[in-house]
Design a protein around this motif. Sequence first.
Motif, mmCIF file in Angstrom:
data_model
loop_
_atom_site.group_PDB
_atom_site.id
_atom_site.type_symbol
_atom_site.label_atom_id
_atom_site.label_comp_id
_atom_site.label_asym_id
_atom_site.label_seq_id
_atom_site.Cartn_x
_atom_site.Cartn_y
_atom_site.Cartn_z
ATOM 1 N N GLY A 189 -10.929 -4.358 -8.243
ATOM 2 C CA GLY A 189 -10.185 -3.305 -8.921
ATOM 3 C C GLY A 189 -10.886 -2.705 -10.114
ATOM 4 O O GLY A 189 -10.648 -1.541 -10.463
ATOM 5 N N SER A 190 -11.772 -3.462 -10.761
ATOM 6 C CA SER A 190 -12.387 -2.998 -12.002
ATOM 7 C C SER A 190 -13.861 -2.630 -11.869
ATOM 8 O O SER A 190 -14.436 -2.061 -12.794
ATOM 9 N N ARG A 191 -14.466 -2.952 -10.738
ATOM 10 C CA ARG A 191 -15.896 -2.649 -10.556
ATOM 11 C C ARG A 191 -16.076 -1.793 -9.302
ATOM 12 O O ARG A 191 -16.802 -2.145 -8.385
ATOM 13 N N ARG A 192 -15.406 -0.666 -9.293
ATOM 14 C CA ARG A 192 -15.430 0.191 -8.114
ATOM 15 C C ARG A 192 -16.491 1.268 -8.258
ATOM 16 O O ARG A 192 -17.240 1.328 -9.226
ATOM 17 N N SER A 193 -16.523 2.164 -7.292
ATOM 18 C CA SER A 193 -17.528 3.220 -7.302
ATOM 19 C C SER A 193 -17.250 4.231 -8.420
ATOM 20 O O SER A 193 -16.121 4.387 -8.888
ATOM 21 N N SER A 194 -18.307 4.937 -8.816
ATOM 22 C CA SER A 194 -18.150 5.988 -9.821
ATOM 23 C C SER A 194 -17.222 7.086 -9.310
ATOM 24 O O SER A 194 -16.344 7.561 -10.027
ATOM 25 N N TYR A 195 -17.415 7.493 -8.054
ATOM 26 C CA TYR A 195 -16.545 8.530 -7.492
ATOM 27 C C TYR A 195 -15.100 8.043 -7.402
ATOM 28 O O TYR A 195 -14.169 8.798 -7.680
ATOM 29 N N GLY A 196 -14.889 6.776 -7.010
ATOM 30 C CA GLY A 196 -13.530 6.247 -6.932
ATOM 31 C C GLY A 196 -12.814 6.345 -8.260
ATOM 32 O O GLY A 196 -11.620 6.699 -8.319
ATOM 33 N N TYR A 197 -13.536 6.044 -9.346
ATOM 34 C CA TYR A 197 -12.944 6.145 -10.690
ATOM 35 C C TYR A 197 -12.629 7.595 -11.040
ATOM 36 O O TYR A 197 -11.521 7.927 -11.470
ATOM 37 N N ILE A 198 -13.589 8.492 -10.809
ATOM 38 C CA ILE A 198 -13.416 9.895 -11.178
ATOM 39 C C ILE A 198 -12.314 10.553 -10.362
ATOM 40 O O ILE A 198 -11.531 11.368 -10.873
ATOM 41 N N SER A 199 -12.227 10.190 -9.077
ATOM 42 C CA SER A 199 -11.210 10.802 -8.217
ATOM 43 C C SER A 199 -9.804 10.327 -8.553
ATOM 44 O O SER A 199 -8.826 10.996 -8.222
ATOM 45 N N GLY A 200 -9.689 9.168 -9.206
ATOM 46 C CA GLY A 200 -8.379 8.627 -9.539
ATOM 47 C C GLY A 200 -7.782 7.762 -8.450
ATOM 48 O O GLY A 200 -6.574 7.501 -8.454
ATOM 49 N N LEU A 201 -8.608 7.280 -7.525
ATOM 50 C CA LEU A 201 -8.109 6.413 -6.451
ATOM 51 C C LEU A 201 -7.518 5.138 -7.045
ATOM 52 O O LEU A 201 -8.189 4.408 -7.767
ATOM 53 N N ALA A 202 -6.252 4.869 -6.741
ATOM 54 C CA ALA A 202 -5.546 3.718 -7.309
ATOM 55 C C ALA A 202 -5.404 2.616 -6.272
ATOM 56 O O ALA A 202 -5.038 2.879 -5.122
ATOM 57 N N LEU A 203 -5.691 1.384 -6.677
ATOM 58 C CA LEU A 203 -5.462 0.214 -5.838
ATOM 59 C C LEU A 203 -4.043 -0.265 -6.140
ATOM 60 O O LEU A 203 -3.780 -0.840 -7.190
ATOM 61 N N ASP A 204 -3.135 -0.017 -5.221
ATOM 62 C CA ASP A 204 -1.717 -0.279 -5.476
ATOM 63 C C ASP A 204 -1.288 -1.700 -5.136
ATOM 64 O O ASP A 204 -0.457 -2.292 -5.820
ATOM 65 N N ARG A 205 -1.842 -2.232 -4.053
ATOM 66 C CA ARG A 205 -1.409 -3.545 -3.576
ATOM 67 C C ARG A 205 -2.519 -4.139 -2.729
ATOM 68 O O ARG A 205 -3.320 -3.405 -2.144
ATOM 69 N N ALA A 206 -2.576 -5.464 -2.664
ATOM 70 C CA ALA A 206 -3.652 -6.095 -1.891
ATOM 71 C C ALA A 206 -3.249 -7.477 -1.416
ATOM 72 O O ALA A 206 -2.371 -8.127 -1.985
ATOM 73 N N ALA A 207 -3.906 -7.908 -0.366
ATOM 74 C CA ALA A 207 -3.811 -9.251 0.188
ATOM 75 C C ALA A 207 -5.195 -9.575 0.729
ATOM 76 O O ALA A 207 -6.050 -8.684 0.809
ATOM 77 N N PRO A 208 -5.479 -10.808 1.093
ATOM 78 C CA PRO A 208 -6.798 -11.105 1.656
ATOM 79 C C PRO A 208 -7.112 -10.208 2.848
ATOM 80 O O PRO A 208 -6.389 -10.187 3.838
ATOM 81 N N GLY A 209 -8.173 -9.403 2.730
ATOM 82 C CA GLY A 209 -8.590 -8.516 3.805
ATOM 83 C C GLY A 209 -7.708 -7.307 4.026
ATOM 84 O O GLY A 209 -7.821 -6.636 5.048
ATOM 85 N N GLU A 210 -6.849 -6.980 3.055
ATOM 86 C CA GLU A 210 -5.886 -5.887 3.251
ATOM 87 C C GLU A 210 -5.645 -5.169 1.923
ATOM 88 O O GLU A 210 -5.474 -5.806 0.884
ATOM 89 N N VAL A 211 -5.620 -3.827 1.985
ATOM 90 C CA VAL A 211 -5.518 -3.025 0.767
ATOM 91 C C VAL A 211 -4.623 -1.810 0.997
ATOM 92 O O VAL A 211 -4.659 -1.204 2.068
ATOM 93 N N TRP A 212 -3.839 -1.464 -0.036
ATOM 94 C CA TRP A 212 -3.066 -0.227 -0.065
ATOM 95 C C TRP A 212 -3.531 0.573 -1.284
ATOM 96 O O TRP A 212 -3.582 0.043 -2.401
ATOM 97 N N THR A 213 -3.879 1.832 -1.072
ATOM 98 C CA THR A 213 -4.343 2.679 -2.172
ATOM 99 C C THR A 213 -3.558 3.995 -2.173
ATOM 100 O O THR A 213 -2.849 4.319 -1.219
ATOM 101 N N SER A 214 -3.729 4.766 -3.249
ATOM 102 C CA SER A 214 -3.109 6.091 -3.319
ATOM 103 C C SER A 214 -4.003 7.022 -4.117
ATOM 104 O O SER A 214 -4.792 6.596 -4.971
ATOM 105 N N LEU A 215 -3.881 8.310 -3.814
ATOM 106 C CA LEU A 215 -4.687 9.335 -4.463
ATOM 107 C C LEU A 215 -3.784 10.526 -4.743
ATOM 108 O O LEU A 215 -3.244 11.144 -3.815
ATOM 109 N N ALA A 216 -3.594 10.827 -6.022
ATOM 110 C CA ALA A 216 -2.721 11.940 -6.399
ATOM 111 C C ALA A 216 -3.330 13.278 -5.958
ATOM 112 O O ALA A 216 -4.547 13.440 -5.921
#
Length: 306
Positions: free
Chosen positions: A21-48
């Motif tokens: 969640g804290s060491r993501r890509s530069s573009y991911g940070y700039i775009s505002g991609l949010a990591l909303d929820r996670a489990a082992p091997g599974e992720v939910w994200t959102s982009l405004a």
Amino acid sequence: MSTPSTPSPPLPFDDLLHAVGSRRSSYGYISGLALDRAAPGEVWTSLAYRPAFVGDTGTGVIHGGVVTAMLDETCGMAVQLALDGTRSIATLDLRIDYQKPATPGLAIRAHSVCYRVTRSIAFVRATAYQESEDEPVATATACFMAGANRTNMLTRPTEREFGTPPTLELPDDPTGLFANSPFARWLGIRDHEDGTLVMPFSPRIVGNPILPAIHGGITGAFLETTALVGVARELGASAVPKPIGLTVNYLRSGRALDSYASVSIVKQGLRIVAFEAQAWQDDRSKPIASAFGHFMLRRTAGSDEE
């Protein structure tokens, strides 16, 4: 003589999730991609929804490349959460199938599952949607290489707090090739020569900041944009074609250099066009990525025939 690097210790899941969640890509940070929820091997994200993401100002629909980049990064996070944090990853291929245009003004959400990991390869699938995952905007499947290189983003010391994303400044170009495509303008894509387009390197399109390397999803967005422009030009189409599906094969890391791309039509039917595109940097004979896909020809601008 260089000293061998010490392998990183495996991370407990909570520590791994924090690192992802804290060491993501530069573009991911700039775009505002949010990591909303996670489990082992599974992720939910959102982009405004943001005006800079729009692909066609006439409809307000976001650029397909925005969805491609979102799914690529969401898939990558699912792969990282299926591993133990000790190995770097790299996208080998990514297939996007566009189901329907995203509704303007609404956020895009994505759900990704890494469903199988071998010694070297991770397999993942994802869905992009808005109000319900049962009504997808796009679906994706991808393969990632585990232990691709020694630049594991999860072990770098710096971390970011993902708060309010920065403003995405758009160059004003009312008469240019992408006057009606804010996202293509934000990427800086422009005509080059002999039917090719160029995407200047910028730190904001970086995926892995250690190399640094261009975000794989952005390379996919560049290839798709090149294909849309090139196919429309070659066919003399009055309306931009509608993307149906796109498969991107990643051949080399996109380095901190300008990228170039061209497209050729493989087969043309009455309504469907098959195309092939390539992107390269300083040597056209050594492409960094290739793409194959299909477009539907629109009869009129803004139409959305099934």
